[in-house]
Motif scaffolding. Sequence first.
Motif, PDB file in Angstrom:
ATOM      1  N   LYS A 100       0.857  -1.181   0.000  1.00  0.00           N
ATOM      2  CA  LYS A 100       0.000   0.000   0.000  1.00  0.00           C
ATOM      3  C   LYS A 100       0.897   1.236   0.000  1.00  0.00           C
ATOM      4  CE  LYS A 100      -3.791  -2.195   2.438  1.00  0.00           C
ATOM      5  NZ  LYS A 100      -4.513  -2.329   3.715  1.00  0.00           N
ATOM      6  N   ASN A 101       0.451   2.283  -0.695  1.00  0.00           N
ATOM      7  CA  ASN A 101       1.171   3.552  -0.742  1.00  0.00           C
ATOM      8  C   ASN A 101       0.558   4.513   0.260  1.00  0.00           C
ATOM      9  OD1 ASN A 101       3.033   2.981  -2.910  1.00  0.00           O
ATOM     10  ND2 ASN A 101       1.252   2.995  -4.245  1.00  0.00           N
ATOM     11  N   VAL A 102       1.363   4.954   1.220  1.00  0.00           N
ATOM     12  CA  VAL A 102       0.902   5.854   2.267  1.00  0.00           C
ATOM     13  C   VAL A 102       1.776   7.103   2.254  1.00  0.00           C
ATOM     14  CG1 VAL A 102       0.529   6.120   4.756  1.00  0.00           C
ATOM     15  CG2 VAL A 102       0.164   3.887   3.683  1.00  0.00           C
ATOM     16  N   ASP A 103       1.131   8.257   2.320  1.00  0.00           N
ATOM     17  CA  ASP A 103       1.856   9.518   2.487  1.00  0.00           C
ATOM     18  C   ASP A 103       1.782   9.896   3.957  1.00  0.00           C
ATOM     19  OD1 ASP A 103       2.408   9.848  -0.248  1.00  0.00           O
ATOM     20  OD2 ASP A 103       0.533  10.907  -0.597  1.00  0.00           O
TER      21      ASP A 103
ATOM     22  N   ARG B 224      -2.032   9.722   5.003  1.00  0.00           N
ATOM     23  CA  ARG B 224      -2.978   9.734   3.887  1.00  0.00           C
ATOM     24  C   ARG B 224      -2.837   8.433   3.105  1.00  0.00           C
ATOM     25  NH1 ARG B 224      -1.978  14.695   0.567  1.00  0.00           N
ATOM     26  NH2 ARG B 224      -3.084  15.732   2.241  1.00  0.00           N
ATOM     27  N   TYR B 225      -3.976   7.744   2.960  1.00  0.00           N
ATOM     28  CA  TYR B 225      -4.000   6.501   2.191  1.00  0.00           C
ATOM     29  C   TYR B 225      -5.304   6.414   1.412  1.00  0.00           C
ATOM     30  CZ  TYR B 225      -4.708   1.620   1.050  1.00  0.00           C
ATOM     31  OH  TYR B 225      -4.973   0.468   0.374  1.00  0.00           O
ATOM     32  N   ASN B 226      -5.161   6.249   0.114  1.00  0.00           N
ATOM     33  CA  ASN B 226      -6.324   5.991  -0.739  1.00  0.00           C
ATOM     34  C   ASN B 226      -7.436   7.020  -0.535  1.00  0.00           C
ATOM     35  OD1 ASN B 226      -7.413   4.427  -2.760  1.00  0.00           O
ATOM     36  ND2 ASN B 226      -8.426   3.010  -1.356  1.00  0.00           N
ATOM     37  N   GLY B 227      -7.067   8.288  -0.397  1.00  0.00           N
ATOM     38  CA  GLY B 227      -8.046   9.364  -0.258  1.00  0.00           C
ATOM     39  C   GLY B 227      -8.493   9.636   1.165  1.00  0.00           C
ATOM     40  N   ALA B 228      -8.148   8.763   2.106  1.00  0.00           N
ATOM     41  CA  ALA B 228      -8.523   8.965   3.509  1.00  0.00           C
ATOM     42  C   ALA B 228      -7.356   9.601   4.261  1.00  0.00           C
ATOM     43  CB  ALA B 228      -8.898   7.638   4.154  1.00  0.00           C
ATOM     44  N   GLU B 229      -7.676  10.440   5.240  1.00  0.00           N
ATOM     45  CA  GLU B 229      -6.655  11.099   6.051  1.00  0.00           C
ATOM     46  C   GLU B 229      -6.913  10.871   7.527  1.00  0.00           C
ATOM     47  OE1 GLU B 229      -5.133  15.029   3.623  1.00  0.00           O
ATOM     48  OE2 GLU B 229      -5.993  15.306   5.606  1.00  0.00           O
TER      49      GLU B 229
ATOM     50  N   CYS C 258       4.368  -1.122   4.233  1.00  0.00           N
ATOM     51  CA  CYS C 258       3.843  -0.195   3.232  1.00  0.00           C
ATOM     52  C   CYS C 258       4.990   0.503   2.512  1.00  0.00           C
ATOM     53  CB  CYS C 258       2.980   0.889   3.903  1.00  0.00           C
ATOM     54  SG  CYS C 258       1.499   0.283   4.716  1.00  0.00           S
TER      55      CYS C 258
END
Length: 150
Positions: free
Chosen positions: A4-7, A28-33, A64
Amino acid sequence: MALKNVDIFTDGACSGNPGPGGWGAILRYNGAEKEIHGGDAHTTNNRMELSAVIHALKLLKESCHVDLYSDSKYVCDAIQKGWALGWRRNGWRKSDKSPALNADLWEELLTLLERHQVAIHWVKGHAGHPENERCDQLAVLGAEEARARL
């Protein structure tokens, strides 16, 4: 299975150095914060910068790919340039044989970094970067809450 890509965006703050301090982070992951923050009544800015990264990484339940954004040259350089790994390898001593500061936090952070693929991105602090500005607000809130506990 792809990671998974997480900022993750982080910041630390300290009122006095040492003094009451706080940290803040946005994941931030998949549009959720998710926003998190905390603080310590007697700490340093560098400890708060490290704490923000540690607390954010601890929330990840699986390995991740992480894009980590920080305005701390201390954190970014020590990871990217391998300084922290060298300090650990040398028994938490720097190249001049003086003790490496914050060894407890660095040990925890290095262990967490081993679980993930982390790309470090330095951002200029207080320069209008929206997530960095928000992390600063969260860090200040953490410091205020820590001060109120005194």
